[in-house]
Write a protein that holds these residues in place. Structure first.
Motif, PDB file in Angstrom:
ATOM      1  N   ASN A   1       0.829  -1.206   0.000  1.00 32.85           N
ATOM      2  CA  ASN A   1       0.000   0.000   0.000  1.00 32.85           C
ATOM      3  C   ASN A   1       0.864   1.257   0.000  1.00 32.85           C
ATOM      4  O   ASN A   1       0.554   2.227  -0.665  1.00 32.85           O
ATOM      5  N   ARG A   2       1.978   1.221   0.761  1.00 29.66           N
ATOM      6  CA  ARG A   2       2.868   2.388   0.822  1.00 29.66           C
ATOM      7  C   ARG A   2       4.122   2.159   0.003  1.00 29.66           C
ATOM      8  O   ARG A   2       4.659   1.048  -0.026  1.00 29.66           O
ATOM      9  N   LEU A   3       4.645   3.255  -0.572  1.00 25.84           N
ATOM     10  CA  LEU A   3       5.979   3.200  -1.174  1.00 25.84           C
ATOM     11  C   LEU A   3       7.003   3.390  -0.053  1.00 25.84           C
ATOM     12  O   LEU A   3       6.692   4.013   0.966  1.00 25.84           O
TER      13      LEU A   3
ATOM     14  N   HIS B   1     -11.304   3.211   0.781  1.00 24.44           N
ATOM     15  CA  HIS B   1     -10.405   2.051   0.743  1.00 24.44           C
ATOM     16  C   HIS B   1      -9.435   2.083   1.929  1.00 24.44           C
ATOM     17  O   HIS B   1      -9.307   1.097   2.658  1.00 24.44           O
ATOM     18  N   TYR B   2      -8.753   3.226   2.105  1.00 31.91           N
ATOM     19  CA  TYR B   2      -7.686   3.288   3.114  1.00 31.91           C
ATOM     20  C   TYR B   2      -8.236   3.504   4.535  1.00 31.91           C
ATOM     21  O   TYR B   2      -8.069   2.671   5.419  1.00 31.91           O
ATOM     22  N   GLU B   3      -8.938   4.642   4.710  1.00 29.38           N
ATOM     23  CA  GLU B   3      -9.465   4.907   6.058  1.00 29.38           C
ATOM     24  C   GLU B   3     -10.637   3.996   6.374  1.00 29.38           C
ATOM     25  O   GLU B   3     -10.811   3.568   7.514  1.00 29.38           O
TER      26      GLU B   3
ATOM     27  N   HIS C   1       2.117  -7.245  -0.282  1.00 32.54           N
ATOM     28  CA  HIS C   1       2.163  -7.063   1.169  1.00 32.54           C
ATOM     29  C   HIS C   1       0.883  -6.515   1.787  1.00 32.54           C
ATOM     30  O   HIS C   1       0.339  -5.512   1.311  1.00 32.54           O
ATOM     31  N   ASP C   2       0.456  -7.155   2.826  1.00 35.51           N
ATOM     32  CA  ASP C   2      -0.462  -6.650   3.848  1.00 35.51           C
ATOM     33  C   ASP C   2      -1.946  -6.534   3.501  1.00 35.51           C
ATOM     34  O   ASP C   2      -2.361  -6.673   2.360  1.00 35.51           O
ATOM     35  N   TYR C   3      -2.688  -6.236   4.599  1.00 41.15           N
ATOM     36  CA  TYR C   3      -4.155  -6.373   4.609  1.00 41.15           C
ATOM     37  C   TYR C   3      -4.868  -5.434   3.645  1.00 41.15           C
ATOM     38  O   TYR C   3      -6.016  -5.672   3.293  1.00 41.15           O
ATOM     39  N   GLN C   4      -4.222  -4.361   3.222  1.00 41.38           N
ATOM     40  CA  GLN C   4      -4.874  -3.420   2.293  1.00 41.38           C
ATOM     41  C   GLN C   4      -5.042  -4.038   0.898  1.00 41.38           C
ATOM     42  O   GLN C   4      -5.807  -3.533   0.098  1.00 41.38           O
ATOM     43  N   LEU C   5      -4.311  -5.129   0.614  1.00 49.54           N
ATOM     44  CA  LEU C   5      -4.238  -5.653  -0.763  1.00 49.54           C
ATOM     45  C   LEU C   5      -4.507  -7.163  -0.868  1.00 49.54           C
ATOM     46  O   LEU C   5      -3.896  -7.852  -1.679  1.00 49.54           O
TER      47      LEU C   5
ATOM     48  N   HIS D   1       1.284  -8.611   7.376  1.00 51.66           N
ATOM     49  CA  HIS D   1       2.118  -8.076   8.465  1.00 51.66           C
ATOM     50  C   HIS D   1       1.372  -8.020   9.797  1.00 51.66           C
ATOM     51  O   HIS D   1       1.984  -7.797  10.827  1.00 51.66           O
ATOM     52  N   ILE D   2       0.055  -8.139   9.752  1.00 47.44           N
ATOM     53  CA  ILE D   2      -0.736  -8.021  10.992  1.00 47.44           C
ATOM     54  C   ILE D   2      -1.301  -9.402  11.350  1.00 47.44           C
ATOM     55  O   ILE D   2      -1.136 -10.348  10.585  1.00 47.44           O
ATOM     56  N   PRO D   3      -1.959  -9.543  12.514  1.00 48.84           N
ATOM     57  CA  PRO D   3      -2.464 -10.877  12.870  1.00 48.84           C
ATOM     58  C   PRO D   3      -3.539 -11.347  11.881  1.00 48.84           C
ATOM     59  O   PRO D   3      -4.166 -10.523  11.208  1.00 48.84           O
TER      60      PRO D   3
ATOM     61  N   ASP E   1       5.177   4.107  20.197  1.00 50.35           N
ATOM     62  CA  ASP E   1       4.162   3.414  19.401  1.00 50.35           C
ATOM     63  C   ASP E   1       3.555   4.377  18.399  1.00 50.35           C
ATOM     64  O   ASP E   1       3.498   5.573  18.642  1.00 50.35           O
ATOM     65  N   ARG E   2       3.018   3.819  17.292  1.00 52.21           N
ATOM     66  CA  ARG E   2       2.071   4.599  16.529  1.00 52.21           C
ATOM     67  C   ARG E   2       0.886   4.829  17.449  1.00 52.21           C
ATOM     68  O   ARG E   2       0.538   3.958  18.250  1.00 52.21           O
ATOM     69  N   LEU E   3       0.263   5.997  17.355  1.00 46.65           N
ATOM     70  CA  LEU E   3      -0.864   6.289  18.247  1.00 46.65           C
ATOM     71  C   LEU E   3      -2.068   5.469  17.765  1.00 46.65           C
ATOM     72  O   LEU E   3      -2.883   5.939  16.981  1.00 46.65           O
TER      73      LEU E   3
ATOM     74  N   SER F   1      -0.925   8.980  13.622  1.00 49.01           N
ATOM     75  CA  SER F   1      -1.312   7.938  12.678  1.00 49.01           C
ATOM     76  C   SER F   1      -2.799   8.015  12.367  1.00 49.01           C
ATOM     77  O   SER F   1      -3.609   8.232  13.267  1.00 49.01           O
ATOM     78  N   ARG F   2      -3.152   7.838  11.100  1.00 55.51           N
ATOM     79  CA  ARG F   2      -4.550   7.693  10.653  1.00 55.51           C
ATOM     80  C   ARG F   2      -5.472   8.699  11.324  1.00 55.51           C
ATOM     81  O   ARG F   2      -6.544   8.348  11.848  1.00 55.51           O
ATOM     82  N   GLU F   3      -5.058   9.959  11.295  1.00 52.27           N
ATOM     83  CA  GLU F   3      -5.706  10.962  12.143  1.00 52.27           C
ATOM     84  C   GLU F   3      -7.117  11.342  11.722  1.00 52.27           C
ATOM     85  O   GLU F   3      -7.809  12.005  12.473  1.00 52.27           O
TER      86      GLU F   3
END
Ligand code: G6P
Length: 474
Positions: free
Chosen positions: A10-12, A82-84, A136-140, A161-163, A270-272, A308-310
């Protein structure tokens, strides 16, 4: 131009920086993932496809430090849906034990499908014949299947990358079958822990009805998919080298000074995020002071919360809750020039993180659920003097490897208080015994070993799926 390796995330692996004249450029972001994948990318003429982080439509492929990057744009509506929305309002809480309530919205799902298709189509354009693609990861999670339909010649690996949640929770998802089928487009599906791979295999058997045997899924078209654990790690040698540098050593001393040289420093970074258990850990620390077990001269808690994700509501609420708690604890417990908690809502470069790790006596990592938690591993890598205590949640993936930490259940307030106090009072010999064992583990299992083992399995699985199926299947 066609590439033999395509990384899709999802991220570069870059951050956008705006200079004084308002001109934007890209700077390589120092993540562990990119440092592990970089050598493989160079060796295979690789390219990385990812969201630019914004909504501008006309972005061209570009290079940073010799890495070829292909940015994809999301419209403002897609960022929201999609993202938020589906990624961080539905999947993120669902995959993290429902720590917050996931929301299910059909428009979010439609947007998730659309964006996944864009990633799959771009990847299909870029990949050479027979190339390897690592998603990679849950977004995709739909990309593997979409890509296989477009390009059956590719070797496709997917890593979460996540559970990955147990069937009882995953079942709630109205689009559960589509997600499972999306992942089954890969040849190899990697997870952080063996339990997550087992959850996936069980769901595939129950919900999609495919035959499975141990870590293998047998598809009706004769293809085999393997699901296995590949616990991610960090660039341990890189962190250690940084921690030993003069600049970081001096900065660590300066941090202790600035905090008034308290006898012990507790640290959280931590990320908030509501999965991280920041609120509960600060409360536990506050209670230790109000109970009289610790004083503000014995200890200060430095909490770094990375924004994060504000724009997501749960995240905004969490920020307000923590702001209030920190204000209350400092108001009740602090003295002039000696706060109980030093709270920083910001992100820091690697050097500053290494200095904080070196300055801290007790690292506190207490998520309610976490795929791995690399901060715990980074702390261990930076403790070059083989001291310092790690208080670690049993519900972080890292707890499987870092057995010598003070393991805690973050829902158990008294248990957490007892562990913080024990770690605060531990004898140097005890600290060294535990830290030595953890450092050995991290040195032997670094991020390079992680990337190598995934890529090797992905290549080997190719030969494996052509072999004859075993007779016993369940
Ligand atoms: C977690 C996820 C990543 C994500 C990162 C930062 O580590 O596994 O996929 O990129 O958080 O979150 P963000 O929403 O800013 O990408």
């Amino acid at each position: 131009m066609a590439h033999d390796l395509v990384i899709v995330a999802n991220r570069l692996p870059v951050d956008r920086v705006t200079d004084r004249d308002g001109k934007t450029t890209w700077r390589a972001s120092p993540g562990g993932l990119v440092s592990a994948i970089e050598p493989v990318m160079r060796a295979h003429d690789g390219v990385w496809v990812g969201w630019s982080g914004g909504s501008e439509q006309r972005l061209k492929p570009f290079k940073v430090n010799g890495l070829q990057l292909v940015p994809l744009a999301l419209s403002a509506e897609e960022v929201e849906e999609h993202y938020e929305g589906f990624s961080n309002g539905t999947l993120w809480p669902l995959y993290h034990d429902l720590v917050a309530k996931p929301e299910f919205h059909r428009e979010w799902w439609d947007s998730y499908v659309k964006v996944n298709r864009r990633f799959a189509e771009k990847t299909a354009e870029l990949a050479a014949k027979g190339a390897t693609v690592w998603v990679h990861d849950y977004q995709l999670q739909l990309v593997p299947q979409m890509l296989r339909e477009l390009r059956p010649d590719l070797r496709i690996g997917f890593y979460l990358h996540i559970p990955f949640p147990p069937a009882e929770l995953f079942q709630q998802l109205p689009w559960r079958r589509q997600i499972l089928e999306g992942l089954l487009g890969a040849d190899l599906v990697g997870f952080q822990l063996p339990g997550a791979a087992q959850n996936f295999i069980r769901l595939v058997r129950q919900r999609v009805g495919h035959k499975t045997h141990r870590d293998l899924v047998y598809l009706p078209d004769g293809r085999t998919v393997r699901a296995a654990a590949f616990p991610i790690s960090i660039d341990a040698a890189g962190f250690e080298e940084l921690a030993r540098s003069e600049a970081v050593t001096e900065r660590a001393a300066a941090i202790r000074d600035a905090l008034g040289n308290p006898s012990k420093i507790f640290l959280g970074i931590d990320r908030l995020d509501y999965t991280k258990g920041i609120y509960a850990r600060l409360r536990a620390f506050g209670e230790l002071i109000s109970d009289g077990d610790l004083t503000v001269d014995d200890a200060v808690f430095v909490q770094v919360a990375v924004p994060s994700r504000e724009r997501v509501e749960h995240y905004r609420n969490l920020r307000d809750d923590i702001d209030r708690l920190v204000g209350r604890l400092n108001g009740d417990l602090g003295r002039i020039g000696t706060p109980a908690i030093s709270y920083l809502h910001t992100s820091y470069p690697r050097e500053e993180m290494a200095a904080l790790y070196r300055a801290a006596d007790i690292m506190v990592v207490t998520p309610y659920r976490d795929g791995m938690n690399l901060v715990a591993k980074e702390y261990v890598a930076c403790r070059i003097e083989e001291d310092g205590a790690l208080v670690l949640s049993e519900f972080a993936g890292a707890a499987d490897e870092l057995r010598q930490a003070w393991l805690v259940n973050p829902y158990d307030m008294n248990g957490m208080k007892a562990a913080l106090l024990e770690a605060h009072q531990a004898e140097p010999k005890e600290l060294t015994r535990r830290m030595k064992a953890m450092r050995k583990q991290i040195a032997q299992h670094d991020v390079k070993a992680w990337a190598d083992s995934f890529m090797t399995e992905l290549a080997e699985d190719g030969q494996h799926s052509k072999s004859v199926l075993p007779a016993t299947r369940s």
